[in-house]
Design a protein around this motif. Structure first.
Motif, PDB file in Angstrom:
ATOM      1  N   ASN A   1       0.756  -1.113   0.154  1.00 25.78           N
ATOM      2  CA  ASN A   1       0.037   0.085  -0.134  1.00 25.78           C
ATOM      3  C   ASN A   1       0.891   1.083   0.040  1.00 25.78           C
ATOM      4  O   ASN A   1       0.964   2.159   0.851  1.00 25.78           O
ATOM      5  CB  ASN A   1      -0.876   0.064   1.402  1.00 25.78           C
ATOM      6  CG  ASN A   1      -1.763   1.176   1.045  1.00 25.78           C
ATOM      7  OD1 ASN A   1      -2.219   1.696   0.121  1.00 25.78           O
ATOM      8  ND2 ASN A   1      -2.319   1.619   2.530  1.00 25.78           N
ATOM      9  N   SER A   2       1.462   1.518  -1.234  1.00 28.15           N
ATOM     10  CA  SER A   2       2.410   2.667  -1.103  1.00 28.15           C
ATOM     11  C   SER A   2       2.220   3.085  -2.853  1.00 28.15           C
ATOM     12  O   SER A   2       1.852   2.504  -3.561  1.00 28.15           O
ATOM     13  CB  SER A   2       3.827   2.097  -1.117  1.00 28.15           C
ATOM     14  OG  SER A   2       4.146   0.862  -1.812  1.00 28.15           O
ATOM     15  N   TRP A   3       3.042   4.304  -3.009  1.00 31.31           N
ATOM     16  CA  TRP A   3       3.050   4.978  -4.315  1.00 31.31           C
ATOM     17  C   TRP A   3       4.517   4.851  -4.615  1.00 31.31           C
ATOM     18  O   TRP A   3       5.527   4.680  -4.056  1.00 31.31           O
ATOM     19  CB  TRP A   3       2.703   6.327  -4.314  1.00 31.31           C
ATOM     20  CG  TRP A   3       1.335   6.463  -4.133  1.00 31.31           C
ATOM     21  CD1 TRP A   3       0.330   5.440  -3.614  1.00 31.31           C
ATOM     22  CD2 TRP A   3       0.464   7.794  -3.765  1.00 31.31           C
ATOM     23  NE1 TRP A   3      -0.871   6.002  -3.422  1.00 31.31           N
ATOM     24  CE2 TRP A   3      -0.792   7.526  -3.595  1.00 31.31           C
ATOM     25  CE3 TRP A   3       0.868   9.174  -3.912  1.00 31.31           C
ATOM     26  CZ2 TRP A   3      -1.573   8.489  -3.240  1.00 31.31           C
ATOM     27  CZ3 TRP A   3       0.186  10.301  -3.554  1.00 31.31           C
ATOM     28  CH2 TRP A   3      -1.434   9.720  -3.265  1.00 31.31           C
TER      29      TRP A   3
ATOM     30  N   HIS B   1       0.002   3.376  -8.159  1.00 32.58           N
ATOM     31  CA  HIS B   1      -0.064   2.843  -6.870  1.00 32.58           C
ATOM     32  C   HIS B   1       0.370   1.235  -6.719  1.00 32.58           C
ATOM     33  O   HIS B   1       0.119   0.608  -7.672  1.00 32.58           O
ATOM     34  CB  HIS B   1      -1.568   2.867  -6.421  1.00 32.58           C
ATOM     35  CG  HIS B   1      -1.899   2.410  -5.125  1.00 32.58           C
ATOM     36  ND1 HIS B   1      -1.590   1.350  -4.329  1.00 32.58           N
ATOM     37  CD2 HIS B   1      -2.523   3.100  -4.087  1.00 32.58           C
ATOM     38  CE1 HIS B   1      -1.966   1.412  -3.217  1.00 32.58           C
ATOM     39  NE2 HIS B   1      -2.473   2.569  -3.124  1.00 32.58           N
TER      40      HIS B   1
ATOM     41  N   HIS C   1      -1.032  -1.176  -9.254  1.00 35.91           N
ATOM     42  CA  HIS C   1      -0.335  -0.239 -10.517  1.00 35.91           C
ATOM     43  C   HIS C   1      -1.406   0.585 -11.290  1.00 35.91           C
ATOM     44  O   HIS C   1      -1.059   1.030 -12.551  1.00 35.91           O
ATOM     45  CB  HIS C   1       0.302  -1.333 -11.511  1.00 35.91           C
ATOM     46  CG  HIS C   1       1.325  -2.397 -10.949  1.00 35.91           C
ATOM     47  ND1 HIS C   1       2.554  -2.080 -11.594  1.00 35.91           N
ATOM     48  CD2 HIS C   1       1.380  -3.114  -9.898  1.00 35.91           C
ATOM     49  CE1 HIS C   1       3.492  -2.813 -10.903  1.00 35.91           C
ATOM     50  NE2 HIS C   1       2.714  -3.294  -9.945  1.00 35.91           N
ATOM     51  N   THR C   2      -2.347   1.189 -10.599  1.00 37.56           N
ATOM     52  CA  THR C   2      -3.206   2.249 -11.208  1.00 37.56           C
ATOM     53  C   THR C   2      -2.063   3.354 -11.409  1.00 37.56           C
ATOM     54  O   THR C   2      -1.360   3.918 -10.330  1.00 37.56           O
ATOM     55  CB  THR C   2      -4.198   2.490 -10.306  1.00 37.56           C
ATOM     56  OG1 THR C   2      -4.978   1.413  -9.998  1.00 37.56           O
ATOM     57  CG2 THR C   2      -5.158   3.652 -10.622  1.00 37.56           C
TER      58      THR C   2
ATOM     59  N   LEU D   1      -1.539   7.236 -11.249  1.00 38.63           N
ATOM     60  CA  LEU D   1      -2.035   8.246 -10.338  1.00 38.63           C
ATOM     61  C   LEU D   1      -2.019   9.738 -11.310  1.00 38.63           C
ATOM     62  O   LEU D   1      -2.705  10.607 -11.106  1.00 38.63           O
ATOM     63  CB  LEU D   1      -1.438   8.533  -8.982  1.00 38.63           C
ATOM     64  CG  LEU D   1      -1.559   7.205  -8.124  1.00 38.63           C
ATOM     65  CD1 LEU D   1      -0.483   7.176  -7.044  1.00 38.63           C
ATOM     66  CD2 LEU D   1      -2.958   6.890  -7.766  1.00 38.63           C
TER      67      LEU D   1
ATOM     68  N   ALA E   1      -1.011  13.314  -2.364  1.00 36.61           N
ATOM     69  CA  ALA E   1      -1.388  12.757  -1.088  1.00 36.61           C
ATOM     70  C   ALA E   1      -1.776  13.381  -0.169  1.00 36.61           C
ATOM     71  O   ALA E   1      -3.008  13.201   0.513  1.00 36.61           O
ATOM     72  CB  ALA E   1      -0.079  12.249  -0.347  1.00 36.61           C
TER      73      ALA E   1
ATOM     74  N   ASN F   1      -4.106  10.945   1.937  1.00 35.89           N
ATOM     75  CA  ASN F   1      -3.186  10.096   1.920  1.00 35.89           C
ATOM     76  C   ASN F   1      -1.918  10.518   2.441  1.00 35.89           C
ATOM     77  O   ASN F   1      -0.947   9.948   2.104  1.00 35.89           O
ATOM     78  CB  ASN F   1      -3.059   9.406   0.477  1.00 35.89           C
ATOM     79  CG  ASN F   1      -4.155   8.552  -0.074  1.00 35.89           C
ATOM     80  OD1 ASN F   1      -4.569   7.430   0.566  1.00 35.89           O
ATOM     81  ND2 ASN F   1      -4.986   8.993  -0.687  1.00 35.89           N
TER      82      ASN F   1
ATOM     83  N   ILE G   1       0.750   7.609   3.222  1.00 41.07           N
ATOM     84  CA  ILE G   1       1.125   6.573   2.656  1.00 41.07           C
ATOM     85  C   ILE G   1       2.536   6.704   2.147  1.00 41.07           C
ATOM     86  O   ILE G   1       2.992   7.721   1.962  1.00 41.07           O
ATOM     87  CB  ILE G   1       0.274   6.712   1.150  1.00 41.07           C
ATOM     88  CG1 ILE G   1       0.337   5.369   0.506  1.00 41.07           C
ATOM     89  CG2 ILE G   1       0.570   7.691   0.172  1.00 41.07           C
ATOM     90  CD1 ILE G   1      -0.892   4.917  -0.372  1.00 41.07           C
TER      91      ILE G   1
END
Length: 219
Positions: A87-89, A108, A112-113, A115, A140, A145, A148
């Motif tokens: 759960n990270s970017w 993400h 793999h969306t 952003l 964020a 977020n 994150i």
């Protein structure tokens, strides 16, 4: 007695990348650090230019002798699954030439969306890495977020963000006006905002290419 010439030490990869004025301070940043990269220079100007050029520059000649051999891609995949926070970017940049057409984006890691994805007619890879981190921090904050983690594979860009300034040597010209306006906005945002997101260095040697990678490399 001949006076010993003063040396300046550039640390590209270490606990805290930067320029150090003595070996003891440099050693404290690289001793025991996996895949540390560093080099000495006889003037601060030369050290500054090398640091800004990044560790991929042809100027780098010294690396930690304890550097481990490359890891098999299958093992990299297993290490990535085990060690990387899902759960990270992740952010990355690419540049066709240096300078040249530049782009950066964030994804993400969970799915793999993508952003965001920005393109500029002229810039450098280091600028793109810097802007990608700041863009991710601002996004964020805007989307609640703020905790994150954000991964980047650029130690130089991390250092610039922490100092609040993009220390690029790119010339300011009509062709680079657009990217310099965005750099100014990014620096202004850093000066006016505090962030809580952990900024993490992506370990390419252990985990393979960062998921935001564009699949092409430019020196």
């Amino acid at each position: 007695m001949t006076k010993k010439k003063k040396k300046y030490y550039v640390v590209w990869r270490g606990i805290q990348p930067g320029i150090y004025e003595n070996w003891q301070d440099c050693q404290a940043q690289v001793k025991g650090y996996p895949h540390a990269s560093f080099k000495s220079f006889l003037s601060r100007e030369a050290a500054q230019k090398a640091f800004e050029a990044g560790e991929d520059s042809s100027q780098i000649t010294v690396k930690n002798k304890l550097e481990k051999p490359k890891i098999d891609p299958k093992e990299q995949s297993l290490l990535r699954e085990k060690e990387v926070l899902p759960n990270s970017w992740a952010v990355d940049a690419a540049c066709s030439g240096n300078p040249g057409p530049m782009e950066y984006r964030a994804v993400h890691l969970a799915d793999h969306t993508e952003l965001f994805h920005k393109e500029f007619p002229l810039g450098t890879n280091n600028i793109g890495e810097f802007l990608a981190i700041v863009h991710a921090l601002a996004l964020a904050q805007k989307t609640d977020n703020e905790h994150i983690p954000i991964y980047t594979d650029s130690a130089l860009a991390l250092n610039w963000v922490k100092k609040g300034r993009c220390k690029t040597t790119l010339a300011s010209t009509p062709e680079t006006e657009q990217v310099f306006k965005v750099i100014q906005r990014a620096e202004d945002w850093l000066s006016k905002n505090k962030w809580k997101n952990p900024l993490l260095k992506w370990d390419t040697s252990r985990w393979g290419e960062i998921p935001a990678d564009f699949g092409r490399k430019s020196k």
